[in-house]
Every structure is written in C-alpha cells, then in structure tokens.
Design a protein around this motif. Structure first.
Motif, short mmCIF file in Angstrom:
data_model
loop_
_atom_site.label_atom_id
_atom_site.label_comp_id
_atom_site.label_asym_id
_atom_site.label_seq_id
_atom_site.Cartn_x
_atom_site.Cartn_y
_atom_site.Cartn_z
N ASP A 82 0.87 -1.17 0.00
CA ASP A 82 0.00 0.00 0.00
C ASP A 82 0.91 1.22 0.00
O ASP A 82 1.62 1.47 0.98
CB ASP A 82 -0.90 -0.02 1.24
CG ASP A 82 -1.93 1.09 1.24
OD1 ASP A 82 -1.71 2.13 0.58
OD2 ASP A 82 -2.96 0.93 1.93
N THR A 83 0.92 1.99 -1.08
CA THR A 83 1.84 3.12 -1.20
C THR A 83 1.53 4.23 -0.21
O THR A 83 2.38 5.10 0.02
CB THR A 83 1.82 3.69 -2.64
OG1 THR A 83 0.49 4.06 -3.00
CG2 THR A 83 2.37 2.67 -3.63
N ASP A 84 0.36 4.21 0.42
CA ASP A 84 0.06 5.21 1.44
C ASP A 84 1.06 5.13 2.59
O ASP A 84 1.36 6.14 3.23
CB ASP A 84 -1.36 5.03 1.99
CG ASP A 84 -2.44 5.50 1.02
OD1 ASP A 84 -2.10 6.21 0.03
OD2 ASP A 84 -3.62 5.17 1.24
N GLY A 85 1.59 3.93 2.85
CA GLY A 85 2.56 3.77 3.93
C GLY A 85 3.83 4.56 3.69
O GLY A 85 4.31 5.27 4.58
N MET A 86 4.40 4.49 2.48
CA MET A 86 5.63 5.22 2.22
C MET A 86 5.36 6.72 2.04
O MET A 86 6.28 7.53 2.11
CB MET A 86 6.37 4.64 1.01
CG MET A 86 5.74 4.79 -0.31
SD MET A 86 6.83 4.05 -1.57
CE MET A 86 5.73 4.06 -2.96
N MET A 87 4.10 7.08 1.86
CA MET A 87 3.75 8.49 1.77
C MET A 87 3.44 9.08 3.15
O MET A 87 3.11 10.25 3.27
CB MET A 87 2.55 8.67 0.83
CG MET A 87 2.84 8.21 -0.59
SD MET A 87 4.39 8.84 -1.22
CE MET A 87 3.82 10.01 -2.40
N GLY A 88 3.57 8.24 4.19
CA GLY A 88 3.47 8.75 5.55
C GLY A 88 2.14 8.57 6.24
O GLY A 88 1.95 9.08 7.35
N LYS A 89 1.20 7.86 5.62
CA LYS A 89 -0.10 7.66 6.27
C LYS A 89 0.07 6.78 7.50
O LYS A 89 0.59 5.66 7.41
CB LYS A 89 -1.10 7.04 5.30
CG LYS A 89 -2.50 6.96 5.87
CD LYS A 89 -3.51 6.55 4.82
CE LYS A 89 -4.90 6.55 5.43
NZ LYS A 89 -5.90 6.16 4.45
N GLU A 90 -0.38 7.27 8.62
CA GLU A 90 -0.23 6.56 9.89
C GLU A 90 -1.02 5.25 9.87
O GLU A 90 -2.13 5.18 9.36
CB GLU A 90 -0.75 7.45 11.02
CG GLU A 90 -0.35 6.96 12.39
CD GLU A 90 -0.70 7.95 13.48
OE1 GLU A 90 -1.19 7.50 14.52
OE2 GLU A 90 -0.47 9.16 13.27
N GLY A 91 -0.37 4.22 10.40
CA GLY A 91 -1.02 2.91 10.51
C GLY A 91 -0.93 2.05 9.27
O GLY A 91 -1.42 0.93 9.26
N VAL A 92 -0.31 2.57 8.19
CA VAL A 92 -0.17 1.80 6.96
C VAL A 92 1.29 1.37 6.84
O VAL A 92 2.20 2.20 6.88
CB VAL A 92 -0.60 2.62 5.72
CG1 VAL A 92 -0.43 1.80 4.45
CG2 VAL A 92 -2.05 3.08 5.86
N LEU A 93 1.51 0.09 6.71
CA LEU A 93 2.87 -0.45 6.63
C LEU A 93 3.52 -0.04 5.31
O LEU A 93 2.91 -0.18 4.25
CB LEU A 93 2.85 -1.97 6.77
CG LEU A 93 2.26 -2.48 8.09
CD1 LEU A 93 2.09 -4.00 8.05
CD2 LEU A 93 3.12 -2.07 9.26
N PRO A 94 4.78 0.45 5.34
CA PRO A 94 5.42 0.97 4.13
C PRO A 94 6.24 -0.05 3.35
O PRO A 94 7.11 0.33 2.57
CB PRO A 94 6.34 2.06 4.70
CG PRO A 94 6.75 1.52 6.02
CD PRO A 94 5.53 0.78 6.55
#
Length: 145
Positions: A82-94
């Motif tokens: 889930d690219t939201d993780g590397m974009m800094g979204k909390e709780g999403v593994l990067p």
C-alpha cells in the motif's frame, strides 16, 4: 562459522542513486512523474530483481549439490504494498505485504524434484529469508517450464 561482509558505496543526486559494488555499478532511479530521470529501476523493483538474482544463484548451487538437471530458470515476481505507507499515512505499513514468486524451471526432472529444489533454495536464499523474517508473506510457485 564463515562470516562475510558485503560493502557498497552509493552516490545520490536527486532521486537517482548510483551504487557501486567492487567494479560494478547499479543505477536506481524513479520515473519522471516521481521526480526522477528514469535511468534505472526504482528501489522496490530493484529489491525484487535482487530476490530473483539471489534465488537463481542459490538454485544453481543447490542443483549441483543434489544432482538436479537445471537447464534454465525464469522468474516473474510481483510485490504488493500500500503506497500510502511510504507516503506517511499513519497505521499503513510501508513495505511489501505479499510477494508472489512464479518460477518456471526448464528441466528433465519431475515436479516433485522441482519442489525439492524450491524448498532448499527458499530456505537458503539470504534475500528470501530476510523478507520472510520481516513478516512479508512469500508465495513461491515453482513449476516445470
């Protein structure tokens, strides 16, 4: 216990990184739409290519050890994250949550022998086992070509 240290150097300019290992260079970059110059594969693709390269090297070593007729081995690998993780979204593994490894083995050996090779390779491949230790779900599927 035999210990080994792998050393690299890297120079980065913008989104591009040029890594050097001994006399070899690898360019890692991002596509233009991500701010790179698209002169090399991105870091995630490079990780998957490293997985294929490591599995190939180990497969060739193991094939000799177990007298396995390994004529050719081809990889098709998909990593899901889930690219939201590397974009800094909390709780999403990067990182990659799942990696599907589809392998076609050109050989005169049986499917059972291919599975034997795959089991040994996956247990000895440093890249595979590192990803597995990081709790990435590894889904290998080795079949006869």
């Amino acid at each position: 216990m035999a210990k080994m240290t792998e050393n690299i150097s890297a120079i980065s300019k913008g989104m591009q990184t040029v890594g050097t290992s001994k006399n070899h260079q690898v360019i890692i970059d991002e596509p233009q739409q991500m701010g790179g110059t698209d002169e090399g594969a991105n870091p995630l693709a490079t990780l998957l290519i490293s997985l294929a390269g490591c599995e190939n090297a180990i497969a060739n070593m193991v094939a000799k050890e177990i007298n396995f007729d390994l004529q050719e081995i081809n990889f098709d690998i998909q990593g899901e994250l889930d690219t939201d993780g590397m974009m800094g979204k909390e709780g999403v593994l990067p990182y990659f949550q799942t990696i599907n490894i589809n392998v076609k083995v050109k050989t005169s050996e049986s499917e059972n022998r291919i599975q034997e090779l795959q089991n040994i390779v996956d247990s000895r491949c440093p890249v595979f086992t590192t990803l597995e230790a990081a709790k990435t779900v590894m889904v290998p599927n080795w079949t006869k070509a």
